[in-house]
Every structure is written in structure tokens, then in C-alpha cells.
Design a protein around this motif. Structure first.
Motif, PDB file in Angstrom:
ATOM      1  N   ALA A 262       0.833  -1.200   0.000  1.00  0.00           N
ATOM      2  CA  ALA A 262       0.000   0.000   0.000  1.00  0.00           C
ATOM      3  C   ALA A 262       0.866   1.247   0.000  1.00  0.00           C
ATOM      4  O   ALA A 262       0.570   2.228  -0.689  1.00  0.00           O
TER       5      ALA A 262
ATOM      6  N   ALA B   7       0.957   3.966  -2.920  1.00  0.00           N
ATOM      7  CA  ALA B   7       0.633   5.355  -2.615  1.00  0.00           C
ATOM      8  C   ALA B   7       1.758   6.279  -3.065  1.00  0.00           C
ATOM      9  O   ALA B   7       1.510   7.364  -3.597  1.00  0.00           O
TER      10      ALA B   7
ATOM     11  N   TYR C  65      -5.710   5.027   1.654  1.00  0.00           N
ATOM     12  CA  TYR C  65      -5.329   3.726   1.094  1.00  0.00           C
ATOM     13  C   TYR C  65      -5.501   2.669   2.175  1.00  0.00           C
ATOM     14  O   TYR C  65      -4.879   2.734   3.228  1.00  0.00           O
TER      15      TYR C  65
ATOM     16  N   THR D 192      -9.283   4.051  -1.352  1.00  0.00           N
ATOM     17  CA  THR D 192      -8.666   3.165  -2.344  1.00  0.00           C
ATOM     18  C   THR D 192      -8.333   1.837  -1.691  1.00  0.00           C
ATOM     19  O   THR D 192      -7.627   1.796  -0.679  1.00  0.00           O
TER      20      THR D 192
END
Lengths: 681, 681
Positions: free
Chosen positions: B530, B534, B603, B638
């Protein structure tokens, strides 16, 4: 109560908010009722069980009842003494589970946890069934309908807990103290009348108890010994609930351990006084009880009392006799006993989330149980607990005597394992401790726990031998199932943890490009918003995609797109089967195949709605698409929410705080975290 | 069959994939059985209903049975003639719904849709109940258990449809042709035996029919007329299913309209021949049937036949008589009749998704029904359909006569509204058409539809008058409920569409900055992924956030973060109540408050699992967090998926294609889209 003190102790640099009033630590006088209700309530059925079990050998066996009562009292003293060590050694609130896990390993801890979980269900079933009995003695029309009453009461408790009642100290204190005063007062008055010479007989005193076949000569030989042991095992139901304090040490004021130990002692004194008092008075007033009263209890002329005889509980008979000139007293006693039993059942509903939280933290149950505020997880647990209790109530038709057979084994498994753990604990400390005073104290504690282990171990063996075929096997089977389930869950989590553990540094490689794809079906605000947000994130490649489900609509969309001059290219995907999921997933995969080091970011507009039925009308395709897309590595899905007007209702509803049950028992907010301001590194 | 042709016609620049074999257009000889099974199957119960209704007036009334049969045949001819116009004018497969919506407006269309939906349920209930009757005549031990048999058969059909059976033309053709040959062959043989003079009597011929009170003098006066009309209304059940072809025009080969019209004619000829033949033979063989046979049918000596008499259906009695020297013939007839009735019920399961798709497209039902491939939406519809049918079967105990009372009104509502629509249609066209040949043809069609309207309208009035109190009100009430539900859904969609319609250009303003927040709880692969994703998206502000639920874990995380030197700052949020949702939502809101023109992109790592129970163990907190975050404007969520090994099982399962039911009736892939390659603008 010093909130200021509390604030400084628990937090560094951050004060408690004033909304946390009410979740403060308990003084002993409030802690006693909160934690003792379960243990005290068992005086509502434990003496009964002794008499009922002994009745198999006829009237002569009753002579043993007070001796058994004394034996149970001694066991209680030993157990309480042992737990006084536990609560001072383990003050975090983990209770028996923690003692077992830390000292004996995972399997022992799981054994205790399974036993406790089964115990929670049985606490509800037994307490509610007993309360139904008391209700039926006070309200005659309920006689014969105890099962229905019990089921309804369980559902009521379940509903109250689902709504989230605040388990406040005061709500517990008043009924519990009322109960204590009522029973102790009744016993005292009974002894006064005894001294005055006018203690009446119980209503069942005129009945004769016919012994079961095999006991025609009373309590002789092996069968007699076995029966006495059985009665003792049943009477040990009085010990259920003693361990609750060990789970609640954090709720005490400082010194937590010492206060908890003192409270345990107070509990023991009150419980033993009540239990022995009731037992002795029942003997003096010639209470007669049997397991199958319809056939075993006979009138003076030898005829059985028949199926319409409703056997009142012991306390009920005592109250009816002692307060025969004061009918209100009878109803008061019946009422407070019923209430304390309901409170005892409620402790199970409150204790479960605590245990579930700890098990969730350790990975034996779904992890979301560990973090509070997940209303849904607790709700599921509460419903499951109530459901299983209702199944038991229905299966055993609210018969307390039969339910008790399942009840005791779990408690004593927990006791025994816990004592063993404590022995290990002291042994471990003694290996390293040098200070002679401390060593002496530890050795004293170790001796207490050793006696406790021998005692509870013996009782456990007695319980297993005498109760196994009577129903204890059900409880053991349930414990085994829970044990394996929790072990399986933990194994799953361990396997996943191994799968996702970082071993090399290659996971830090950055993808090279971000390819953003915005899904549009029509041109409306949610679509424009998604496009705007996607543009704001400045991806390397940005395009909009629509699926050609309806050629006319697609043509219209393309025209409007051009007309508005939207600065993002629009791509149309063919869909021969008029589905939207597959073309998009295929497209995402094709992008990844073309450039495996890129990530694909799919922006999907999502409607945020306020009412449950609106969810059926929106977002369904989006949800399915998300689910399918997530199977493809390297594809991220971003939800771009559009809040419909109806969502504001729901937003307000989500903001109101919901307190998880059991807050009081966990000693308030728990260890609050410190917020580190500023940026690390 | 020219796939190549097909490809060029339907698509521009893209050929059909070979996997689409099997979903091709039907020649008339296959289309007839596919679409006619419903209409033909009603010969299994419509003649029965005529006799049963007439029996109220005793034996003498039977003389009217063949006349009523002729009347029904005439109505069928008129209706078929009318539909021949419809199928040539509206070739898209929208059927009555489209005719009503286009010509008479939304409410008329909804009326037809409600009537059709109710009709689907009743088609299942009536056909299955009738099939159960035939099963019971062939297998004696099933007598008296028709309800259970019917329920089981419905559940079986539901399961088969949930799994997704391919409705192939051949599977329909063989049993339907068998049925046609069996019945026509039986009738032919019956007439041969009549000519030879050895046509036997039916098994019920010896029974006498006792008239109901009020008909003691036979069919006299108003009551008599009313009874004849009731019998006619019941007999009109033979017309159910005629409209199915209008929904299936796209499935025909070209010229679609003309082929469909021809098939309708073939259907009418076969159905009328079978119906009149059965009716006449039943008269000749003296079949006796009554609504309450236990009391109305009498032996020769006047005693009632009693409750153990099981009244066989007409076709059953005919077969038993005509094939009395050839027992296999009886079983063949019973079997094919049972099979065709089951096939007729199956058409409802296949017709529903088609109708649901159209209604979903128009916004009267949840929109996801419109796009295929949504297995779940169809499954829900199939289960609902089966569920309601089972409720009816249970409520009416599989009694075909009582169920028929509900059946007919929906069909004739649909007919009548449809004819009215067609009149409007011709009127509209005639206003602009100049060519005299075309005008003459249109006027001829209009005359046919006018006669159709008068006829069906008259029958509808008769049905309403005679059947309302007998159960038709239930069907009407259900139609009203569906009507209002669909109107309400459409109103909701309209309101939402207005809410999200673009009116100004302000929605195109770009937000200024993107503030990315990555949620981490531990440092493992999903977290690193993640963070990496990101970072790849290059936001303006990027930070990682963790919630301090457990201080020890948080400290460990911070240490490891520093140790690995992760180039993203880590922020720790306090959580006094040990919940993760609220602190994060608060934090997101605080960012938005500080900079209202920024968007916050959160995220969240998400585990992609393969088995259903794994979902209970993961992602729960993430899901709840997502739901809460979406209420805050300007916050995007997300999902960063991490595919666990078990997800590969599920990925393979998702990829296998699932064909929605009703594919055959929609004429294959439908209008496939054209994929536009290249970038627009």
C-alpha cells in the motif's frame, strides 16, 4: 472520585475528555455487587440441588445435607483464597485465561477459554431458568409455562444488550444489596423465631420422600457414597461466578490487587453465610424436595403428589414459612431472588465481549472482536450467546436440575487449570527471587494455590465421574468443538501472517507508472466528480471508460462528451453479453499485460445512501465489479463517493457514540494511547 | 446456420467469438415448441375446468361443454390473429409491455408488467399443481400428497434454474412434439374407435352429478347464464401463454415478424385441435367431473363417492378409456402431459429475467437486473418466484381449480391493454401514412385488433364478474402492490437522477491538492504494498497513519518503521475506546477542515480471499471503516488488494462463464456493441 488523578496516571500529555464520565473505577462497595451477583445468585439453586440429589435415597439422606453444605463452604473458602493470590498476581483482567496462557501454554489457555465460553451460555440458561421458577412461585398462573417465560426473558435480555445498555455500578448495587439484606434478614429472622420456639415448618414438610430403587436401605455402601458425592458436586454449583472478579481487576481502585482480594473475601463471607444459613434453615424447617416430585414425593397416606404438584425452590419455601405472618416478605424475597438471577445472566452478556476481545487479540477468534466500536461483531456474539442458551432452555425445558449437570464441569476445569498455572507462576518467580520476605510470601501463596489445586482437582474428578452420563458430556463436547474451532482460526491467522511477512526488501520497489481508468456510464455529477478527482491525482495515463451495454445510450454519452469538451479521452468497451464486469476486468488485465510494472487505478463512483433499501437500488454492479477487479494483481480500486441527500440522516446516526457492553468491567477507557504530535523521522 | 452472416449483420468490424455457438436464431420448427409449451400445456387443465364449473348445475349442464369449448376456440383465434399484428409491428421482444408503454404511457406499461409478473408466479403454481395431479394418476401412492409433490417439484425447478441450465431448443422440442403427437394421436384413435363403434366410456361415466342448491332445475335464468359465463371464463385458461411469442420475436430467423406470426398460427391450429378434440371426446365418453367430488359425485345408488375418490383429469380419463387395451399408452400420455406442464412452469423461470431486465432498464426494478452476468440478481428473482409459487401451492393445497381463479385475470388484463395499445399504434401510423396499399393493410390490422380488444375486453369483464370473489381479488391485489412498488422505485431513480444531473459547470473545478493517507496496523507485505502504491501515485502530501489500540504493538511498529527507514512519515492516532474507525474518520475530517479544497485519499490494504468463511476473519474492520469514511465529502477510499493464495481458487471460479437463463428467448447475444478503437477527440 479523582478524575484528575486518573487522567495523569493513564495518559501522557492528554487529558480525558469529559464525555468519559461514568466509566470510572469502582470502589469496593460498588465492585462487590457488580462482580458478586453471579456468585451470590447461585444460592437460589445450589441448596435445592443438594436436597434434590439426596432425595434419591429417601428422607434419611437429608441428614447429610448440612454436612455437604459445610463441605461446599470449605471448598469455596479454599477457592477464594486461591483467587486472592491470582488477582494480586495478575492485575490486567485476563483472569484464568491469562494465567493459563502465560504459564501453561496455548492449549491450556484455549481449554480455559472454551470452558469459559460454554460457561457463559450455561450461566444464562441456568440463571434464567431458575428465575422462571421463582417467577412461577410468585405468580401462580405461570406454573407449567416456565420454558416460555425463560425463553422470553432471554430474548428480552438479548434485545437490551443489543441496544447497548450501560452496565452501571449503581444499577447493580441496589438489587444486589437488596438481595443480600433480604436473604440474610430472612435467615436472621428465621433463627430468631427458632430461638423463640415458633419457627414453622416448610410447606413440603408433611410430604414423605420415597427412595429410588437401589437406595431402599438408605445411604449404604458404594452407591451411598456415590450419591453423597453427586450431591456435593451439585452443591458446588454455588462456586460459579467466583472467577468473575479475576477478569475485572482493572476496574478496581488502587491498590487494585489488594482491593480485589478483599472484595473476594467479602464475597466469600456473604455467600457462605447465606448458603449455610439457607441450608440449615431448610433442615430445621423440614424442606422436602425430589428430582421427580410427581412420583417421589408422597402424601402422608402414601399417594404420590402427582404431576400437578409444583415444587417450590428452597428459598421460596423458607420465605413462605418464616414470613407466614408477613406475606409481603415472601413476595419481596421471591422478587429480589428473581432479579439477582437475571442480573447474573446479564453478566454473561457483558462478560462475553471482554473474553471475545482478548481472544480476538490473540487470534483465536475473528480479529475484529478485539477493537471495540465494532457494533456488529458484538451483536453477532450476543445473538449467538442468546441463541445457544435458548436452545438449551428448550432442550431441557428450563429444568434447572438437569441444566446444572452441564454447568459445573466447565467451571471446575477452569479452576483446576488456573490453579496449576498459578503453581507454575510461583515456581517461576521463586527461582529468581532472592528477598527472603518476598520468598516467604510467595511460598505461602504457592501453598494456598496447591491446596486449591488439590481441592478443585478432586471436585473436578468427582464432577466428571458423577455427572458425565447425566449431561456433563454435552458440555465437554461443546468445549472440544470450541477448542478445535479456535485452534483452527489461530492456525489460519498464523498461516496468513507467514504468507504476508516481509522477508526481503523487494516489496519496496515502486511501480513505474500509474494508469488511471475512470468508469462512466452516464454524464452526471458523480461521473464529473470522479473525473475531477482522477485528474487531480495527476496519473501518468488517464482515460475514461464506458461499457457499451445499450448502443443508443453509448452514442448519447459520446456526443455529450465531445459537446462538453471533457479533456479526458473516452474509451468504449464492447459487451456482447450486456454485462459490465467482464469487459472492464479484461481491459484492466490487458493494461497490466502490456506494462506489468504499471499499476491500474480504477475510479468507481459510488452513491452514499441513508436508508437500507436504497442500497438494493444502487451500487450493486459497482460492488460486484470491485470484487472481481481485486483478484487481479496490480489493480487498485478507488471509490469516489457521492453523498445523496438521504445520506445525511445516516451520517448523523453513525456519529452518535455506542458504548460496547462490559465497559464498567474493563475499568473505563482502558489504556488510552498517547497521540504523538509532529512527524517522526 | 450462417454464423458468418450473423457476424456481419450484428457487428461492425468485430466477429462473434466461437464461444457463442448455441445461442443462435431459431427456425420455426424449433421455435414452436420453445414458445408454445406454455400455451399447449393448458389443455391439461382447461377442459377440466369447463366440466368442473358446469357440474354445479348437474349433468344436464354438460351439454354446454362443447359449445363453451368452441367459444374458447373462437376467442383463441381472435387473440392469435391480434397477436400476429403485434409480433410484426414490434419485433424487439418487448411484447405487451412495450406495446403498452410506447402507445399508452408509463402507467399502462406498469399495469401490464405487474400482470405479467403475477402471471409468472401463477404459471408455476398452476402448472406444477396440475403436473402433480397427473403424477398422482400414474403413481397411485402419490394420491393425497399432491401438495408435497408440487412443492418438491417447484424446489427442484428452482435449483436447476439457479445452477443455470441452458434452455436449449432441442430440450424443448422433443417433449413438446411428443406431447402433441400423443394427444393428437390419442384423439385420432378415439375418433377411429368411435367410427368403429367401440369407443368405451370414461371411468367416471357411471357417476351421477348432483347439482348444487340453486341449480336444482338445471341451467335456468340468470344463475344459469352466470354459470355458463363462469365456465367460459375458466375455459379461457387455455389462452395463457399465447403472448410468450411476442416476447421472443428476436429469437426467430428473418423475416422475424412474419415467422413469428406464422408460428402463432401453427400454435393456434394445434391448440384448438387438441382442445376441441379433448372436449368432444370427453362428452362422447361421458366424463363426469365436479368441484367437490366427494359430495357432488354419486354412485348409481345415490351414495356420494366420499373423500377417498380421487378425481382424475380429463385427459387421464380419456387415455385410460381409449387405450384400455394398450396400458402403456395411458402412461405415455400421463407422462408427456406431466412433462409439458413442468416445461411450462420452467418458461416462467426463464421469462422472468427477460422481463426483469427490461424493467430494470426502464428503472422500475433495481437497475442491476438490466445488465446480465449479475448472477446474484437473477438468483434473487428465481428464489422469489419459487417462493411465492410455493406459498400459493401451500395455501391452496395444489388445487388447480382454485388456483385457476387467480390465473386468468392477469392474462386478460395484459391482452386487453395490449390490444388497446395496438389500436393506438395503428391510429398513429395511419395519421402519417400515405401509401394506399400500406394504409389498407394497416386498416385491416386495426380492425383485427379492434375485434381482439372487444373480445378480450368482454372476457376480462366476464372473468372479473364471475371470478372476483372466488380468488381473483388476490391476483388483483398482488398486481396493485407490484404496480405501486415499481412506480415507487422509478420515482426514487428519477429523484436521484435529478439530484445528480449536471446543471452548471462548477463540478469541473479541480481540487487543489491530494492528501494521501495510508493505513497501517502492522508492517507486513500488504502494508508495504500500500505504501509503495501510494508513493507511486505521487500525491502532494503522503503520510502513513496507525491507530494506537495496543501501546506495545504501536511501539513495536514505530521502532520497526524507523529501523527499516521507510521514507513516509508515520502518524499515531490516539484511541481511548480501542476502536479504529472513529479516530481515522476524525482525522480525515480534520484534514478537510484545514484545507477544504484538498481531497483526502485513504489507502486501505484489503485481503483477497478464496473461501467464504475467510471473509469473516479478515477485512471486517476495513469494510466498516470504508463505509464510515464515505460519508465525508472529499474523501476517497482506495482498496489495495493483496491476493492470498486461497484467492486463486476463487479467481478461477469467477472466470468460468455463466449464462443467464432465457438466453435462447432473447435471440443470442443481442445487439453487440462495436468497440471503437483509438482515442476520441
Amino acid at each position: 472520585m479523582g478524575l484528575g488523578d486518573l487522567g495523569k496516571r493513564l495518559l501522557v500529555g492528554r487529558k480525558l475528555r469529559s464525555t468519559q464520565l461514568g466509566e470510572t473505577l469502582l470502589p469496593k462497595r460498588v465492585a462487590l455487587p457488580v462482580f458478586a451477583s453471579d456468585a451470590l445468585s447461585s444460592v437460589g439453586y445450589a441448596p435445592d440441588e443438594i436436597f434434590i440429589t439426596l432425595s434419591a435415597a429417601g428422607l434419611a439422606a437429608y441428614a447429610f445435607s448440612w454436612k455437604i453444605g459445610i463441605a461446599v463452604a470449605l471448598v469455596m473458602l479454599v477457592v477464594v483464597a486461591s483467587y486472592r493470590q491470582t488477582v494480586q498476581a495478575y492485575q490486567s483482567g485476563g483472569g484464568d485465561y491469562e494465567v493459563a496462557s502465560v504459564n501453561l501454554g496455548q492449549s491450556a489457555g484455549l481449554t480455559v477459554a472454551s470452558a469459559l465460553l460454554v460457561d457463559y451460555v450455561l450461566t444464562v440458561a441456568v440463571s434464567i431458568s431458575s428465575a422462571a421458577q421463582y417467577a412461577a412461585t410468585a405468580i401462580g398462573s405461570l406454573q407449567g409455562h416456565q420454558t416460555i417465560v425463560a425463553v422470553i426473558a432471554t430474548l428480552f435480555l438479548m434485545t437490551m444488550n443489543l441496544r447497548g445498555i450501560r452496565e452501571s455500578g449503581t444499577a447493580f448495587a441496589i438489587p444486589t444489596y437488596l438481595f443480600m439484606f433480604a436473604i440474610l434478614g430472612m435467615a436472621a429472622w428465621g433463627f430468631v423465631r427458632l430461638a423463640l420456639g415458633n419457627l414453622p415448618e416448610a410447606e413440603s414438610a408433611s410430604l414423605h420422600v420415597a427412595p429410588e430403587p437401589g437406595y431402599a436401605h438408605g445411604l449404604m455402601g458404594l452407591a451411598g457414597v456415590f450419591l453423597i458425592l453427586r450431591a456435593f458436586a451439585s452443591g458446588s454449583a454455588a462456586l460459579t461466578g467466583v472467577e468473575a472478579i479475576s477478569n475485572g481487576v482493572p476496574a478496581f481502585r488502587k491498590p487494585k490487587g489488594r482491593n480485589a482480594a478483599t472484595t473476594l473475601l467479602m464475597l466469600a463471607v456473604v455467600a457462605i453465610t447465606m448458603g449455610v444459613g439457607v441450608n440449615v434453615l431448610a433442615n430445621l424447617m423440614h424442606v422436602r424436595m425430589a428430582e421427580r416430585p410427581a412420583t417421589q414425593l408422597l402424601h402422608a397416606d402414601g399417594t404420590p403428589v402427582g404431576p400437578h404438584y409444583h415444587q417450590p425452590p428452597v428459598i421460596s419455601q423458607l420465605a413462605a414459612g418464616i414470613f407466614d405472618h408477613f406475606p409481603i416478605g415472601f413476595y419481596v424475597v421471591a422478587a429480589v431472588t428473581g432479579v439477582i438471577l437475571v442480573l447474573a445472566a446479564n453478566t454473561a452478556f457483558n462478560g462475553f465481549p471482554v473474553l471475545g476481545s482478548i481472544l480476538g487479540r490473540d487470534g483465536f477468534l475473528p480479529r475484529q472482536l478485539h477493537t471495540r466500536g465494532d457494533r456488529l461483531a458484538y451483536s453477532n456474539g450476543i445473538i449467538l450467546l442468546a441463541g445457544f442458551a435458548i436452545v438449551l432452555i428448550l432442550a431441557f425445558r428450563a429444568d434447572v436440575t438437569r441444566l446444572i449437570q452441564l454447568y459445573i464441569v466447565g467451571v471446575f476445569v477452569s479452576f483446576t487449570v488456573s490453579q496449576t498455572g498459578m503453581l507454575r507462576h510461583w515456581g517461576r518467580l521463586l527461582r529468581t527471587e532472592q528477598d527472603p520476605t518476598a520468598r516467604a510470601r510467595m511460598q505461602r501463596s504457592r501453598m494456598v494455590n496447591a491446596v486449591g489445586l488439590v481441592t478443585t482437582g478432586l471436585v473436578l474428578i468427582i464432577v466428571l465421574i458423577t455427572k458425565f452420563s447425566h449431561g456433563a458430556w454435552i458440555a465437554l463436547a461443546a468445549m472440544a468443538v470450541l477448542f478445535m474451532l479456535m485452534k483452527g482460526i489461530r492456525k489460519h491467522y498464523d498461516r496468513v501472517a507467514a504468507e504476508i511477512a516481509i522477508d526481503t526488501d523487494e516489496d519496496m520497489t515502486l511501480p513505474s507508472k500509474v494508469h488511471a481508468v475512470v468508469l462512466v456510464s452516464k454524464l452526471h455529477r458523480p461521473s464529473l466528480r470522479a473525473i475531477a478527482f482522477a485528474r487531480a491525482s495527476r496519473p501518468d495515463v488517464l482515460e475514461a471508460v464506458t461499457v457499451d451495454v445499450d448502443p443508443e445510450e453509448t452514442a448519447r454519452l459520446v456526443d455529450e462528451w465531445d459537446h462538453r469538451g471533457i479533456p479526458v479521452p473516452l474509451k468504449v468497451l464492447a459487451s456482447p453479453y450486456r454485462e459490465i464486469t467482464r469487459p472492464i476486468v479484461e481491459y484492466a488485465r490487458s493494461i497490466r499485460r502490456a506494462s506489468p510494472r504499471d499499476i491500474v487505478m480504477v475510479y468507481i463512483p459510488e452513491y452514499v445512501v441513508g436508508r437500507w433499501w436504497e442500497q438494493l437500488l444502487h451500487n450493486q454492479s459497482a460492488l460486484r465489479l470491485k470484487g472481481r477487479l481485486l483478484f487481479t494483481p496490480g489493480v487498485l480500486v478507488t471509490s469516489v463517493p457521492y453523498q445523496l441527500r438521504s445520506s445525511r440522516i445516516a451520517a448523523r446516526r453513525e456519529d452518535s457514540p455506542w458504548r460496547a457492553p462490559g465497559q464498567v468491567r474493563r475499568g473505563g477507557p482502558g489504556r488510552a494511547a498517547r497521540e504523538r504530535t509532529g512527524i517522526r523521522r
